[in-house]
Design a protein around this motif. Sequence first.
Motif, PDB file in Angstrom:
ATOM      1  N   MET A  90       0.791  -1.218   0.000  1.00  0.00           N
ATOM      2  CA  MET A  90       0.000   0.000   0.000  1.00  0.00           C
ATOM      3  C   MET A  90       0.831   1.279   0.000  1.00  0.00           C
ATOM      4  N   VAL A  91       1.932   1.297   0.733  1.00  0.00           N
ATOM      5  CA  VAL A  91       2.747   2.515   0.812  1.00  0.00           C
ATOM      6  C   VAL A  91       3.787   2.537  -0.303  1.00  0.00           C
ATOM      7  N   ASP A  92       4.530   1.448  -0.452  1.00  0.00           N
ATOM      8  CA  ASP A  92       5.557   1.417  -1.491  1.00  0.00           C
ATOM      9  C   ASP A  92       4.951   1.542  -2.882  1.00  0.00           C
ATOM     10  N   SER A  93       3.794   0.905  -3.102  1.00  0.00           N
ATOM     11  CA  SER A  93       3.170   1.003  -4.423  1.00  0.00           C
ATOM     12  C   SER A  93       2.759   2.445  -4.722  1.00  0.00           C
ATOM     13  N   ALA A  94       2.247   3.162  -3.728  1.00  0.00           N
ATOM     14  CA  ALA A  94       1.898   4.573  -3.925  1.00  0.00           C
ATOM     15  C   ALA A  94       3.141   5.399  -4.248  1.00  0.00           C
ATOM     16  N   ARG A  95       4.266   5.049  -3.630  1.00  0.00           N
ATOM     17  CA  ARG A  95       5.530   5.749  -3.922  1.00  0.00           C
ATOM     18  C   ARG A  95       5.978   5.472  -5.360  1.00  0.00           C
ATOM     19  N   TYR A  96       5.841   4.223  -5.816  1.00  0.00           N
ATOM     20  CA  TYR A  96       6.242   3.886  -7.185  1.00  0.00           C
ATOM     21  C   TYR A  96       5.443   4.709  -8.198  1.00  0.00           C
ATOM     22  N   VAL A  97       4.150   4.850  -7.969  1.00  0.00           N
ATOM     23  CA  VAL A  97       3.306   5.623  -8.871  1.00  0.00           C
ATOM     24  C   VAL A  97       3.720   7.090  -8.860  1.00  0.00           C
ATOM     25  N   ALA A  98       3.937   7.640  -7.665  1.00  0.00           N
ATOM     26  CA  ALA A  98       4.333   9.050  -7.562  1.00  0.00           C
ATOM     27  C   ALA A  98       5.692   9.294  -8.222  1.00  0.00           C
ATOM     28  N   LEU A  99       6.641   8.399  -8.026  1.00  0.00           N
ATOM     29  CA  LEU A  99       7.959   8.550  -8.656  1.00  0.00           C
ATOM     30  C   LEU A  99       7.849   8.536 -10.172  1.00  0.00           C
ATOM     31  N   ALA A 100       7.017   7.629 -10.704  1.00  0.00           N
ATOM     32  CA  ALA A 100       6.840   7.560 -12.151  1.00  0.00           C
ATOM     33  C   ALA A 100       6.184   8.833 -12.679  1.00  0.00           C
ATOM     34  N   CYS A 101       5.184   9.354 -11.946  1.00  0.00           N
ATOM     35  CA  CYS A 101       4.527  10.598 -12.361  1.00  0.00           C
ATOM     36  C   CYS A 101       5.509  11.759 -12.346  1.00  0.00           C
ATOM     37  N   GLN A 102       6.337  11.796 -11.337  1.00  0.00           N
ATOM     38  CA  GLN A 102       7.352  12.851 -11.237  1.00  0.00           C
ATOM     39  C   GLN A 102       8.367  12.735 -12.369  1.00  0.00           C
ATOM     40  N   SER A 103       8.795  11.526 -12.667  1.00  0.00           N
ATOM     41  CA  SER A 103       9.808  11.295 -13.698  1.00  0.00           C
ATOM     42  C   SER A 103       9.312  11.676 -15.083  1.00  0.00           C
ATOM     43  N   HIS A 104       8.023  11.420 -15.356  1.00  0.00           N
ATOM     44  CA  HIS A 104       7.504  11.632 -16.707  1.00  0.00           C
ATOM     45  C   HIS A 104       6.692  12.917 -16.837  1.00  0.00           C
ATOM     46  N   GLY A 105       6.718  13.768 -15.827  1.00  0.00           N
ATOM     47  CA  GLY A 105       6.061  15.066 -15.920  1.00  0.00           C
ATOM     48  C   GLY A 105       4.560  14.978 -16.127  1.00  0.00           C
ATOM     49  N   ILE A 106       3.915  14.074 -15.405  1.00  0.00           N
ATOM     50  CA  ILE A 106       2.467  13.899 -15.528  1.00  0.00           C
ATOM     51  C   ILE A 106       1.751  15.186 -15.121  1.00  0.00           C
ATOM     52  N   THR A 107       0.723  15.532 -15.863  1.00  0.00           N
ATOM     53  CA  THR A 107      -0.005  16.776 -15.579  1.00  0.00           C
ATOM     54  C   THR A 107      -0.620  16.751 -14.188  1.00  0.00           C
ATOM     55  N   ARG A 108      -1.230  15.632 -13.826  1.00  0.00           N
ATOM     56  CA  ARG A 108      -1.779  15.528 -12.468  1.00  0.00           C
ATOM     57  C   ARG A 108      -1.956  14.067 -12.081  1.00  0.00           C
ATOM     58  N   LEU A 109      -1.641  13.784 -10.817  1.00  0.00           N
ATOM     59  CA  LEU A 109      -1.910  12.490 -10.199  1.00  0.00           C
ATOM     60  C   LEU A 109      -3.071  12.657  -9.229  1.00  0.00           C
ATOM     61  N   VAL A 110      -4.116  11.855  -9.415  1.00  0.00           N
ATOM     62  CA  VAL A 110      -5.221  11.803  -8.459  1.00  0.00           C
ATOM     63  C   VAL A 110      -5.103  10.477  -7.719  1.00  0.00           C
ATOM     64  N   HIS A 111      -4.841  10.559  -6.431  1.00  0.00           N
ATOM     65  CA  HIS A 111      -4.647   9.362  -5.613  1.00  0.00           C
ATOM     66  C   HIS A 111      -5.845   9.197  -4.691  1.00  0.00           C
ATOM     67  N   LEU A 112      -6.480   8.021  -4.741  1.00  0.00           N
ATOM     68  CA  LEU A 112      -7.613   7.751  -3.860  1.00  0.00           C
ATOM     69  C   LEU A 112      -7.150   6.971  -2.647  1.00  0.00           C
ATOM     70  N   GLY A 113      -7.249   7.628  -1.497  1.00  0.00           N
ATOM     71  CA  GLY A 113      -6.939   6.986  -0.235  1.00  0.00           C
ATOM     72  C   GLY A 113      -8.215   6.572   0.460  1.00  0.00           C
ATOM     73  N   SER A 114      -8.348   6.924   1.742  1.00  0.00           N
ATOM     74  CA  SER A 114      -9.530   6.538   2.513  1.00  0.00           C
ATOM     75  C   SER A 114      -9.613   7.416   3.747  1.00  0.00           C
ATOM     76  N   ILE A 115     -10.851   7.642   4.229  1.00  0.00           N
ATOM     77  CA  ILE A 115     -11.004   8.375   5.487  1.00  0.00           C
ATOM     78  C   ILE A 115     -10.468   7.550   6.656  1.00  0.00           C
ATOM     79  N   ALA A 116     -10.119   6.285   6.408  1.00  0.00           N
ATOM     80  CA  ALA A 116      -9.516   5.473   7.469  1.00  0.00           C
ATOM     81  C   ALA A 116      -8.188   6.054   7.930  1.00  0.00           C
ATOM     82  N   SER A 117      -7.548   6.883   7.111  1.00  0.00           N
ATOM     83  CA  SER A 117      -6.272   7.484   7.504  1.00  0.00           C
ATOM     84  C   SER A 117      -6.449   8.592   8.540  1.00  0.00           C
ATOM     85  N   LEU A 118      -7.681   9.032   8.775  1.00  0.00           N
ATOM     86  CA  LEU A 118      -7.979  10.081   9.753  1.00  0.00           C
ATOM     87  C   LEU A 118      -8.398   9.450  11.076  1.00  0.00           C
TER      88      LEU A 118
END
Length: 741
Positions: free
Chosen positions: A470-498
């Motif tokens: 759950m955490v490392d996979s989210a990092r992999y996606v963010a790193l790829a978005c950063q590397s390729h200059g993605i216009t926007r990343l929309v990440h769906l988490g959960s209110i469980a984090s609150l």
Amino acid sequence: MKTQADHKIILIGAGFISGVHARAIQSLPDCQIKAIVDPNLAAAKALAGQFEIPQCFSHLEEALAAVTFDTAHVLTPPNTHFELVQALLHHGKHVLVEKPMAETIADCDTLNALAQAQGLTLAVNQNFVFHPVMEKAKQYLDANAIGPVKSVSLNYEMPLRQLDSGQFGHWMFRKPVNLLLEQAVHPLSQLLSLFGAPSGPLISRISQIKTLNDQPCILRLDAMGDLAVPFHLSFALGQSFPVWQLEITGEDGSLHLDFIRQRVILNERSRFLPALDTAVTASAMAGSLLSQGFRQLIDYAGAITGFKPSKDPFFLSMQASIRAFYQSIETKQHPIHNATFGRTLVALCHQLAGKSLGAQHLQATQAPRAKPRAMPLTEQRPYDVLVIGGTGFIGRHVVRQLLTAGYSVGIMARHLDALPECFQHPAIQWIQGDVCDQATVDHAVSRATYVINLAHGGGSGDWQAIQHAMVDSARYVALACQSHGITRLVHLGSIASLYLGNDRTVIHSASPVDSAPHHRAHYARAKAMADHMLMHEFSTLDVVLLRPGIVVGEGGLIQHTGIGFFNNSQYFIGWNLGHNPLPFVLVQDVASATLAAMTQPDAKGKTLNLVGDVRPSAREYVAMLRKGLSRPYRYVPQLTLWLYLQELGKWAIKRMAGRHPEIPSLRDLRSRAMNARFDTSGEKRLLNWHPVNDWQVFYQQAVLVHQPPSATAVHSQADQATPAMHNALTPDSSSNKVSAL
């Protein structure tokens, strides 16, 4: 006589059932597991570590070349059984294969002939033949307790997890007969082990068929015929209330076997006159039931505390099946679950499916719909939006809305089988892969303009596995978005984090994640860590973090853990007394907010909570389900503190037994009760978001959408014809809640 560890064994397959086999094998004194084989080497290594197995391989050929062994357990999907068993027999290995023996009668005949020619033991793990209830029944029958048997009736009506969760890519849904080969062999094996193979023609009728993956799926079947005695089988799947009962009627009594409740009831005459006989026999049956029930309770308590070995009937049946297999190798006697027995079951399933569906119809439906093709990297074209996890509950609704809006879509998913018709769309490209595979994620992201990450990595197991998924996979996606200059990343988490345990707290878009995530359950802890990581480690990335509440609607779960936990599907056992409004949101509203967050400029860097305007309490939601689905659902309220004391008691017992479970967290249980309130006015303004605010529309889209098609039609007619139905759903003018539920 065999000496210690004289049977040297390999396991082929590292799924759930492999762990049960490993545990059963290690309980036998003369067996030793030498290796595990699975294409997923990580899964093989995890299982090997759990059971201290020395070697792991990706392919059978590697194990054959490197390991000295005499026996193999084939624990892979049924479509792989024939080739694996054939290879093992050619190499002179005894084989225990999970059911079914093979997919076709011809394949079974080939394997049986090969085993006989090689002088090897080939058996099929029909473990329910060895169920403790079956063993007790055999004792009664051997003692002629009910006299000569006149007839047999077996009623098998069971839930099917893969059907309920929409896992239509499973092997059992690929052909009509597969469901029988996967599931009907359980009750059929019990009938055949007690009374032999059918001695004449069968009469069978399928009364319920559902089309899945363009295939007729047999959900209810009735069969009649003759074994050593006349029999009737009632077989049904996808049922909510589990029933697995065998009624054996004799000249001098009857036996009632209940495999769900693990009991055997002997009904026989007494020596008394009829007026007294009824009371005497009823008392004897009641005493037998009480004795069996208390024995099960004592066995359970002993297993929990560690003072007694587990009496779990599934494990005991597996252990007995495996023990019988090895005893047959040593004595050179055919076991009851030998290859001939396995072949008979496969033939019987084909016969039942063929007779019920009709041979012509059966042949016409053999070829399943072609699954979407994952394009090679060299063929892939750019797409507007990459949706990671787009085949899941929320993902399917997001993809539908993206296609309606005219976007081209890339969908990355682990499995591409049995997808809805809407996914057969020219604007969709498929990328088959795992979000935990960093290279695959990078390739998929490189062709996108926007990325929507709905995947959580499928994490389960210990904390390390969940953190990676759950955490490392989210990092992999963010790193790829950063590397390729993605216009926007929309990440769906959960209110469980609150942290949602304080009724004086108002949650809004600026609310931080739980300040003590280490006191939360693994899922909530991982969600909080992923949120914190995205907002702090990737502060320069254009990312929007969405936190949906309790998501309900078409394709979702009725028994959502946001409402409570479930010992069975009927009782919603609450996290509290169930009076507080809960943060429900319809899946369509989550999808529309996701699309808006993808392009709204001012949403950059924001964390937004997706909670709808219709917020029934747990009691009200369960009442809606009870009314709309005509099911006896019940909400069981309890004080959160009392629930914590129960969990603490279980923890203490396990500690006294020498185990080391994590101590329960009162903070986590309070947060699960979700007493905090939500203010989503900021989310609505920023995204121009308009979630459903009509209770009747919510009722329709959250509850009535789960009705079977026939029930929907009946309900619709009743809705028009019955004023009471309308009155029951009329919003109260002061609270805007569904009244009179």
